[in-house]
Design a protein around this motif. Structure first.
Motif, PDB file in Angstrom:
ATOM      1  N   ALA A 129      -4.339  -5.976   0.699  1.00 55.18           N
ATOM      2  CA  ALA A 129      -3.437  -6.999   0.180  1.00 55.18           C
ATOM      3  C   ALA A 129      -4.115  -8.367   0.137  1.00 55.18           C
ATOM      4  CB  ALA A 129      -2.181  -7.057   1.047  1.00 55.18           C
ATOM      5  N   VAL A 130      -4.891  -8.678   1.168  1.00 57.22           N
ATOM      6  CA  VAL A 130      -5.593  -9.962   1.208  1.00 57.22           C
ATOM      7  C   VAL A 130      -6.614 -10.048   0.073  1.00 57.22           C
ATOM      8  CG1 VAL A 130      -7.232 -11.348   2.538  1.00 57.22           C
ATOM      9  CG2 VAL A 130      -5.244 -10.334   3.670  1.00 57.22           C
ATOM     10  N   VAL A 131      -7.370  -8.971  -0.129  1.00 51.79           N
ATOM     11  CA  VAL A 131      -8.367  -8.962  -1.205  1.00 51.79           C
ATOM     12  C   VAL A 131      -7.690  -9.103  -2.562  1.00 51.79           C
ATOM     13  CG1 VAL A 131     -10.076  -7.528  -2.390  1.00 51.79           C
ATOM     14  CG2 VAL A 131     -10.049  -7.639   0.114  1.00 51.79           C
ATOM     15  N   ALA A 132      -6.555  -8.406  -2.747  1.00 48.65           N
ATOM     16  CA  ALA A 132      -5.836  -8.497  -4.017  1.00 48.65           C
ATOM     17  C   ALA A 132      -5.328  -9.916  -4.264  1.00 48.65           C
ATOM     18  CB  ALA A 132      -4.677  -7.512  -4.029  1.00 48.65           C
ATOM     19  N   ALA A 133      -4.779 -10.531  -3.222  1.00 46.96           N
ATOM     20  CA  ALA A 133      -4.268 -11.891  -3.364  1.00 46.96           C
ATOM     21  C   ALA A 133      -5.388 -12.874  -3.694  1.00 46.96           C
ATOM     22  CB  ALA A 133      -3.558 -12.310  -2.087  1.00 46.96           C
ATOM     23  N   ARG A 134      -6.536 -12.721  -3.029  1.00 47.94           N
ATOM     24  CA  ARG A 134      -7.668 -13.623  -3.283  1.00 47.94           C
ATOM     25  C   ARG A 134      -8.284 -13.377  -4.656  1.00 47.94           C
ATOM     26  NH1 ARG A 134     -10.002 -16.270   1.031  1.00 47.94           N
ATOM     27  NH2 ARG A 134     -12.062 -16.100   0.061  1.00 47.94           N
ATOM     28  N   SER A 135      -8.038 -12.190  -5.209  1.00 42.32           N
ATOM     29  CA  SER A 135      -8.568 -11.884  -6.544  1.00 42.32           C
ATOM     30  C   SER A 135      -7.667 -12.399  -7.654  1.00 42.32           C
ATOM     31  CB  SER A 135      -8.748 -10.367  -6.695  1.00 42.32           C
ATOM     32  OG  SER A 135      -9.652  -9.871  -5.732  1.00 42.32           O
ATOM     33  N   GLY A 136      -6.531 -12.982  -7.274  1.00 47.28           N
ATOM     34  CA  GLY A 136      -5.628 -13.548  -8.263  1.00 47.28           C
ATOM     35  C   GLY A 136      -4.695 -12.541  -8.909  1.00 47.28           C
ATOM     36  N   LEU A 137      -4.532 -11.357  -8.317  1.00 44.27           N
ATOM     37  CA  LEU A 137      -3.612 -10.372  -8.878  1.00 44.27           C
ATOM     38  C   LEU A 137      -2.173 -10.840  -8.689  1.00 44.27           C
ATOM     39  CD1 LEU A 137      -5.212  -7.000  -7.688  1.00 44.27           C
ATOM     40  CD2 LEU A 137      -5.366  -8.078  -9.935  1.00 44.27           C
ATOM     41  N   PRO A 138      -1.272 -10.448  -9.579  1.00 39.00           N
ATOM     42  CA  PRO A 138       0.136 -10.838  -9.413  1.00 39.00           C
ATOM     43  C   PRO A 138       0.728 -10.235  -8.146  1.00 39.00           C
ATOM     44  CG  PRO A 138      -0.113  -9.226 -11.177  1.00 39.00           C
ATOM     45  CD  PRO A 138      -1.497  -9.663 -10.808  1.00 39.00           C
ATOM     46  N   LEU A 139       1.850 -10.813  -7.705  1.00 42.57           N
ATOM     47  CA  LEU A 139       2.462 -10.388  -6.444  1.00 42.57           C
ATOM     48  C   LEU A 139       2.780  -8.895  -6.409  1.00 42.57           C
ATOM     49  CD1 LEU A 139       3.580 -11.099  -3.680  1.00 42.57           C
ATOM     50  CD2 LEU A 139       5.753 -11.720  -4.781  1.00 42.57           C
ATOM     51  N   PRO A 140       3.355  -8.295  -7.473  1.00 43.68           N
ATOM     52  CA  PRO A 140       3.625  -6.845  -7.412  1.00 43.68           C
ATOM     53  C   PRO A 140       2.371  -6.022  -7.144  1.00 43.68           C
ATOM     54  CG  PRO A 140       4.823  -7.833  -9.234  1.00 43.68           C
ATOM     55  CD  PRO A 140       3.893  -8.885  -8.719  1.00 43.68           C
ATOM     56  N   SER A 141       1.267  -6.392  -7.788  1.00 40.83           N
ATOM     57  CA  SER A 141       0.021  -5.663  -7.579  1.00 40.83           C
ATOM     58  C   SER A 141      -0.498  -5.863  -6.157  1.00 40.83           C
ATOM     59  CB  SER A 141      -1.043  -6.115  -8.582  1.00 40.83           C
ATOM     60  OG  SER A 141      -0.653  -5.786  -9.901  1.00 40.83           O
ATOM     61  N   THR A 142      -0.320  -7.071  -5.637  1.00 41.57           N
ATOM     62  CA  THR A 142      -0.741  -7.341  -4.265  1.00 41.57           C
ATOM     63  C   THR A 142       0.046  -6.486  -3.282  1.00 41.57           C
ATOM     64  OG1 THR A 142      -1.345  -9.621  -4.827  1.00 41.57           O
ATOM     65  CG2 THR A 142      -0.968  -9.129  -2.501  1.00 41.57           C
ATOM     66  N   LEU A 143       1.350  -6.366  -3.506  1.00 41.27           N
ATOM     67  CA  LEU A 143       2.187  -5.544  -2.622  1.00 41.27           C
ATOM     68  C   LEU A 143       1.810  -4.076  -2.716  1.00 41.27           C
ATOM     69  CD1 LEU A 143       5.680  -7.221  -3.176  1.00 41.27           C
ATOM     70  CD2 LEU A 143       4.112  -7.514  -1.245  1.00 41.27           C
ATOM     71  N   VAL A 144       1.472  -3.629  -3.922  1.00 41.45           N
ATOM     72  CA  VAL A 144       1.061  -2.232  -4.099  1.00 41.45           C
ATOM     73  C   VAL A 144      -0.190  -1.946  -3.279  1.00 41.45           C
ATOM     74  CG1 VAL A 144       0.035  -0.627  -5.760  1.00 41.45           C
ATOM     75  CG2 VAL A 144       2.139  -1.830  -6.319  1.00 41.45           C
ATOM     76  N   ARG A 145      -1.094  -2.904  -3.232  1.00 44.69           N
ATOM     77  CA  ARG A 145      -2.328  -2.693  -2.472  1.00 44.69           C
ATOM     78  C   ARG A 145      -2.042  -2.504  -0.983  1.00 44.69           C
ATOM     79  NH1 ARG A 145      -3.131  -2.592  -7.073  1.00 44.69           N
ATOM     80  NH2 ARG A 145      -5.053  -3.059  -8.199  1.00 44.69           N
ATOM     81  N   ALA A 146      -0.891  -2.972  -0.525  1.00 41.77           N
ATOM     82  CA  ALA A 146      -0.513  -2.809   0.875  1.00 41.77           C
ATOM     83  C   ALA A 146       0.331  -1.556   1.114  1.00 41.77           C
ATOM     84  CB  ALA A 146       0.260  -4.041   1.351  1.00 41.77           C
ATOM     85  N   ALA A 147       0.542  -0.744   0.056  1.00 37.32           N
ATOM     86  CA  ALA A 147       1.426   0.421   0.172  1.00 37.32           C
ATOM     87  C   ALA A 147       0.951   1.404   1.222  1.00 37.32           C
ATOM     88  CB  ALA A 147       1.550   1.117  -1.186  1.00 37.32           C
ATOM     89  N   VAL A 148      -0.368   1.480   1.418  1.00 36.24           N
ATOM     90  CA  VAL A 148      -0.898   2.425   2.386  1.00 36.24           C
ATOM     91  C   VAL A 148      -0.419   2.103   3.798  1.00 36.24           C
ATOM     92  CG1 VAL A 148      -3.016   1.154   2.885  1.00 36.24           C
ATOM     93  CG2 VAL A 148      -3.008   3.650   3.055  1.00 36.24           C
ATOM     94  N   ALA A 149      -0.009   0.842   4.028  1.00 38.73           N
ATOM     95  CA  ALA A 149       0.471   0.457   5.354  1.00 38.73           C
ATOM     96  C   ALA A 149       1.904   0.897   5.603  1.00 38.73           C
ATOM     97  CB  ALA A 149       0.374  -1.061   5.534  1.00 38.73           C
ATOM     98  N   VAL A 150       2.656   1.225   4.553  1.00 42.10           N
ATOM     99  CA  VAL A 150       4.075   1.584   4.726  1.00 42.10           C
ATOM    100  C   VAL A 150       4.247   2.835   5.580  1.00 42.10           C
ATOM    101  CG1 VAL A 150       6.185   2.257   3.530  1.00 42.10           C
ATOM    102  CG2 VAL A 150       4.752   0.419   2.609  1.00 42.10           C
ATOM    103  N   PRO A 151       3.600   3.969   5.240  1.00 41.69           N
ATOM    104  CA  PRO A 151       3.752   5.127   6.122  1.00 41.69           C
ATOM    105  C   PRO A 151       3.188   4.880   7.516  1.00 41.69           C
ATOM    106  CG  PRO A 151       2.108   5.556   4.420  1.00 41.69           C
ATOM    107  CD  PRO A 151       2.802   4.294   4.042  1.00 41.69           C
ATOM    108  N   ALA A 152       2.183   4.003   7.622  1.00 39.26           N
ATOM    109  CA  ALA A 152       1.642   3.675   8.940  1.00 39.26           C
ATOM    110  C   ALA A 152       2.682   2.957   9.786  1.00 39.26           C
ATOM    111  CB  ALA A 152       0.385   2.819   8.797  1.00 39.26           C
ATOM    112  N   VAL A 153       3.437   2.036   9.177  1.00 35.94           N
ATOM    113  CA  VAL A 153       4.497   1.331   9.901  1.00 35.94           C
ATOM    114  C   VAL A 153       5.603   2.303  10.321  1.00 35.94           C
ATOM    115  CG1 VAL A 153       6.319  -0.398   9.687  1.00 35.94           C
ATOM    116  CG2 VAL A 153       4.031  -0.880   8.793  1.00 35.94           C
ATOM    117  N   VAL A 154       6.017   3.162   9.385  1.00 38.67           N
ATOM    118  CA  VAL A 154       7.055   4.155   9.707  1.00 38.67           C
ATOM    119  C   VAL A 154       6.597   5.056  10.843  1.00 38.67           C
ATOM    120  CG1 VAL A 154       8.345   6.136   8.826  1.00 38.67           C
ATOM    121  CG2 VAL A 154       8.004   4.117   7.377  1.00 38.67           C
ATOM    122  N   LEU A 155       5.353   5.503  10.783  1.00 36.13           N
ATOM    123  CA  LEU A 155       4.815   6.371  11.830  1.00 36.13           C
ATOM    124  C   LEU A 155       4.735   5.633  13.158  1.00 36.13           C
ATOM    125  CD1 LEU A 155       3.598   9.164  12.394  1.00 36.13           C
ATOM    126  CD2 LEU A 155       1.358   8.214  11.804  1.00 36.13           C
ATOM    127  N   ALA A 156       4.367   4.359  13.122  1.00 37.33           N
ATOM    128  CA  ALA A 156       4.271   3.578  14.353  1.00 37.33           C
ATOM    129  C   ALA A 156       5.630   3.434  15.020  1.00 37.33           C
ATOM    130  CB  ALA A 156       3.686   2.195  14.046  1.00 37.33           C
TER     131      ALA A 156
END
Length: 267
Positions: A129-156
């Motif tokens: 997500a940080v790399v996407a944000a620094r690359s100037g991608l729009p917010l939806p794309s930035t959030l998508v890049r963090a999608a891999v963390a969603v199952p990690a949070v649920v599992l935690a």
């Protein structure tokens, strides 16, 4: 870059072939078939099963989808493949043979591996997500890049609240959601291909429908049939084969596609 993406795609198919070969060879060695693919964790094929699932999961996360939705689905599927690898199904009586790990030792291993996977998933999601944000991608794309963390949070959260439940149930739940995500990718490809090629759209729709039907039957057998026999093994093998077919189809369709911009890649 095109060669790298092709290698990523072909690597998934080769690893699934490795898994299938290990299951067949171990069954020949034992002189019998276990009742599911996951049951081979408790046999001499354990390392091949865990290793191939981990490698496939890593490749799915590394691979960039053709759009943000596909990329998110593949990221989630990739992380869940690691859960399936690290958290085994319950051991069953049968012909697992000598050398299988003890259930107690595995339970301690699972706790360590799940904790490590949660940390890795959170770090990966945050970094992307940080790399996407620094690359100037729009917010939806930035959030998508963090999608891999969603199952990690649920599992935690689940692991913190009920670790025994995670050890007992995470494998089955992760496997089902993994294939739901993959089916989502296939169905999306069917709709995306319709404007340009009815043949590709029909192929994806056929494979997606077959995967959905097979997954439904597997879930029903797990829930309703106390003695699964070899039906689940056959259906799970069919489901993995259908996933491989869908992956090969997309690889062939997009074999010569070039990178269009920073958010998409060739297949």
């Amino acid at each position: 870059m095109r060669s790298t993406y092709r290698s990523l795609r072909l690597g998934v198919v080769i690893l699934l072939g490795l898994l299938g070969a290990a299951v067949v060879l171990e069954s020949v060695r034992l002189g019998c078939w276990l009742d599911s693919l996951s049951a081979y964790y408790w046999s001499g094929a354990r390392d091949a099963l865990v290793g191939s699932l981990c490698a496939v999961g890593a490749l799915l996360v590394a691979y960039t989808g053709t759009d943000d939705v596909e990329d998110a689905l593949l990221d989630v599927a990739g992380l869940l493949a690691l859960v399936v690898a690290f958290v085994p199904t319950e051991p069953r009586t049968g012909c697992a043979g000598p050398g299988a790990p003890s259930a107690l030792a595995v339970e301690h291993d699972v706790r360590t591996q799940v904790a490590a996977l949660v940390l890795a998933g959170l770090v990966a999601g945050t970094a992307r997500a940080v790399v996407a944000a620094r690359s100037g991608l729009p917010l939806p794309s930035t959030l998508v890049r963090a999608a891999v963390a969603v199952p990690a949070v649920v599992l935690a959260v689940a692991f913190a609240a009920a670790p025994q439940v995670v050890v007992a149930r995470a494998h089955d739940v992760a496997a089902v959601v993994l294939f739901v995500a993959v089916i989502g990718v296939v169905v999306r490809r069917a709709f995306d291909a319709r404007p340009t090629s009815g043949r590709w759209a029909a192929a994806y729709a056929t494979v997606g429908s077959a995967m959905l039907l097979t997954l439904s039957v597997v879930v029903a057998l797990h829930a309703l049939a106390p003695a699964w026999g070899h039906a689940v093994l056959i259906l799970e093998a069919a489901l993995v084969a259908q996933f491989a077919v869908s992956w090969v189809l997309q690889t062939v369709e997009l074999w010569g596609t070039d990178v269009v911009d920073g958010t998409t890649g060739p297949a």
